[in-house]
Design a protein around this motif. Sequence first.
Motif, PDB file in Angstrom:
ATOM      1  N   GLU A  46      -2.867  11.357   2.692  1.00  0.00           N
ATOM      2  CA  GLU A  46      -2.703  10.508   3.876  1.00  0.00           C
ATOM      3  C   GLU A  46      -1.634  11.084   4.816  1.00  0.00           C
ATOM      4  O   GLU A  46      -1.801  11.063   6.037  1.00  0.00           O
ATOM      5  CB  GLU A  46      -2.314   9.075   3.483  1.00  0.00           C
ATOM      6  N   GLN A  84       2.833  -8.212   4.810  1.00  0.00           N
ATOM      7  CA  GLN A  84       3.178  -9.639   4.980  1.00  0.00           C
ATOM      8  C   GLN A  84       2.211 -10.340   5.934  1.00  0.00           C
ATOM      9  O   GLN A  84       2.102 -11.557   5.936  1.00  0.00           O
ATOM     10  CB  GLN A  84       4.601  -9.782   5.526  1.00  0.00           C
ATOM     11  N   ASN A  89       7.078   2.149   2.686  1.00  0.00           N
ATOM     12  CA  ASN A  89       7.967   0.985   2.811  1.00  0.00           C
ATOM     13  C   ASN A  89       7.598   0.160   4.045  1.00  0.00           C
ATOM     14  O   ASN A  89       7.616  -1.063   4.016  1.00  0.00           O
ATOM     15  CB  ASN A  89       9.428   1.424   2.954  1.00  0.00           C
ATOM     16  N   ILE A  90       7.272   0.865   5.132  1.00  0.00           N
ATOM     17  CA  ILE A  90       6.917   0.156   6.368  1.00  0.00           C
ATOM     18  C   ILE A  90       5.572  -0.549   6.185  1.00  0.00           C
ATOM     19  O   ILE A  90       5.393  -1.684   6.609  1.00  0.00           O
ATOM     20  CB  ILE A  90       6.903   1.127   7.566  1.00  0.00           C
ATOM     21  N   LEU A  91       4.643   0.114   5.503  1.00  0.00           N
ATOM     22  CA  LEU A  91       3.338  -0.526   5.273  1.00  0.00           C
ATOM     23  C   LEU A  91       3.472  -1.768   4.392  1.00  0.00           C
ATOM     24  O   LEU A  91       2.711  -2.716   4.525  1.00  0.00           O
ATOM     25  CB  LEU A  91       2.361   0.473   4.650  1.00  0.00           C
ATOM     26  N   LEU A 143       1.261   5.419   0.270  1.00  0.00           N
ATOM     27  CA  LEU A 143       0.616   6.616   0.814  1.00  0.00           C
ATOM     28  C   LEU A 143       0.886   7.820  -0.068  1.00  0.00           C
ATOM     29  O   LEU A 143       1.957   7.948  -0.653  1.00  0.00           O
ATOM     30  CB  LEU A 143       1.147   6.912   2.220  1.00  0.00           C
ATOM     31  N   MET A 154       0.828  -1.196   0.000  1.00  0.00           N
ATOM     32  CA  MET A 154       0.000   0.000   0.000  1.00  0.00           C
ATOM     33  C   MET A 154       0.872   1.259   0.000  1.00  0.00           C
ATOM     34  O   MET A 154       1.849   1.349   0.735  1.00  0.00           O
ATOM     35  CB  MET A 154      -0.896  -0.029   1.246  1.00  0.00           C
ATOM     36  N   LEU A 191       5.921  -3.808   4.626  1.00  0.00           N
ATOM     37  CA  LEU A 191       6.299  -4.847   5.597  1.00  0.00           C
ATOM     38  C   LEU A 191       5.042  -5.383   6.293  1.00  0.00           C
ATOM     39  O   LEU A 191       4.879  -6.583   6.484  1.00  0.00           O
ATOM     40  CB  LEU A 191       7.286  -4.264   6.623  1.00  0.00           C
ATOM     41  N   PHE A 192       4.133  -4.468   6.633  1.00  0.00           N
ATOM     42  CA  PHE A 192       2.889  -4.872   7.309  1.00  0.00           C
ATOM     43  C   PHE A 192       2.053  -5.811   6.419  1.00  0.00           C
ATOM     44  O   PHE A 192       1.331  -6.667   6.920  1.00  0.00           O
ATOM     45  CB  PHE A 192       2.018  -3.655   7.660  1.00  0.00           C
ATOM     46  N   LEU A 232       7.139   5.823   4.910  1.00  0.00           N
ATOM     47  CA  LEU A 232       5.990   5.192   5.579  1.00  0.00           C
ATOM     48  C   LEU A 232       5.423   4.069   4.704  1.00  0.00           C
ATOM     49  O   LEU A 232       5.042   3.012   5.215  1.00  0.00           O
ATOM     50  CB  LEU A 232       4.904   6.229   5.886  1.00  0.00           C
TER      51      LEU A 232
END
Lengths: 95, 485
Positions: A7, A40, A33-35, A3, A1, A37-38, A31
């Motif tokens: 957002e 997964q 990049n971190i999403l 942003l 996803m 990871l989420f 942000l």
Amino acid sequence: MSLGKTEVEYISRLTQIEVREEAVEGVAEKLSNILELFAQMEAADTKDVLPMAHPLDAVQRLRPDVVTEVDQHKKLQAIAPAAADAHYLVPQVIE
Amino acid sequence: MMHNLTIKQMSEKLRTGEFTSVQLTQHYLDRIDEFDTELNAYVTVTPELAISMAEEADKKIAAGEAELLTGIPVAHKDIFCTDGVKTSCASKMLDNFIAPYDANVVALLKKIGMPILGKTNMDEFAMGSSSESSYYGPTKNPWDHKAVPGGSSGGAAAVIAAGLAPMATGTDTGGSIRQPASFCGITGIKPTYGAVSRFGIIAYASSFDQAGPMTRSAEDSAWMLNAMAGFDARDSTSLERETPDYTAELERSLKGLKIGVPAEYFGVGLDSDVSDVVKTAIAEMEKLGAKVVEVHLPNKDLAVPSYYVLAPAEASSNLSRFDGVRFGYRCEKPTDLEDLYKRSRSEGFGEEVKRRIMVGAYALSAGYYDAYYLKAQKLRRMVRDDFIKAFNDCDVIMGPVAPTPAFNIGEKSDDQVSMYLSDLYTIPVNLAGLPALSVPAGFAQDRPVGLHIVGPYFSEAKLLNIGHQFQQVTDWHTKMPAQYQ
């Protein structure tokens, strides 16, 4: 996803953290990049699994409803950016 | 040299009068003077406080009122509130914050008479795995100044490795005691969640945060944990159970110990030299009479994403208290209240802290709560249940602490996700709230490597027993970088 600007502005408002116009793109990318990871987590089957808030499934401990704090306002307000007469000072809110 | 002694030896020499606490404390202060400009492991050094506490400790010793740790100096991670001393959490936000009270751990160690040498450097608000995000600049790894000491308790690990303190306090939310212990070649234990009071520890992610000792040896850690642990009514998640004697099992034989080794921990991504060190250490345990069995932790890859939803979500709530009103940083000339909040927070927090607050708030926001926060909480249970199942077949689990030895300063600071993924072995333990130990087990690419020993709830004494027995037949924990010997 991924942003976008909208957002990032929304999150900035939620967290009261300023994101300057020129930084929006960079913040959005990091942000996002971190999403990624989420994302997964999506594949995991969590049907019938209860959410876990405490590792030992403990519940909140209660204590008798009695005063436990002593008045330390002088000590605690000595480290405030601005305080007077037992009040914390902030810019005027109401004209 | 005094800094090469074990805690027990130090204690005995203090008691027999071979040296005083003032002399011991001054020895460490002199070493801090000599070495810390380069290492940057302390944010604040407190020589006057240390010496006055050492004088009091000497009086206690002379009066025969000393406990084992009386007179032995300690360094506190700069996340522990220390009355009258700057407690910055390595953040510009708290650069001017003089704590008005003591954390429970600080109070307990003060009561015993352990002089405070100072406050150690760390990742800002404990958010990081390298200690590079400190407002005061990165701490260097004593074994190689090009390398990070790990994080977030990197300063604490560095001061033990370089002999700038005999004992240090740390906190571990996602691996922040064990990973720096591994990177710096020292011993560190994260106790069961709730075993040590969180009162007065600046909160990062409250359902994970746990304090523990960082020392040279497992025996030293056992003595220090005895002093730190115990029920505290001021911490709502403090465990109401009797505190055991963590030194009681140190001398027990490892004969018959069943070690679970998860196949998943030795897969892709693990540095082959680290893998060799860990396997050799496990083979050493077998020589001591332990048996190895294979176990499985099938959901281990879900732990990192789950943690990086839950911990930032808790952080976004915990760090909302920093608003520029009651304490900490306030921006210059705020035009109105919102400007005061926004600029104080934006100027006071560093980049990684802001990122985690933003990600956490987003995960909790309307429309995303179920997909992120609730899902992560469910995965947390799955990760915990994997451990419980594995402990049906073994007494403890062993594996690597980190996939590589210490990386270079600057190597990962621009790639958050890669930094997050390097916590893959430590994070599952925090999700489950289990105790775990890192003991020095060798070197890879000339940098230290730790062995990770994870146990069931409340098995700290067993973990320290295993660490101690391992340290009776190996000498990795006694090694020091040449320039600090």
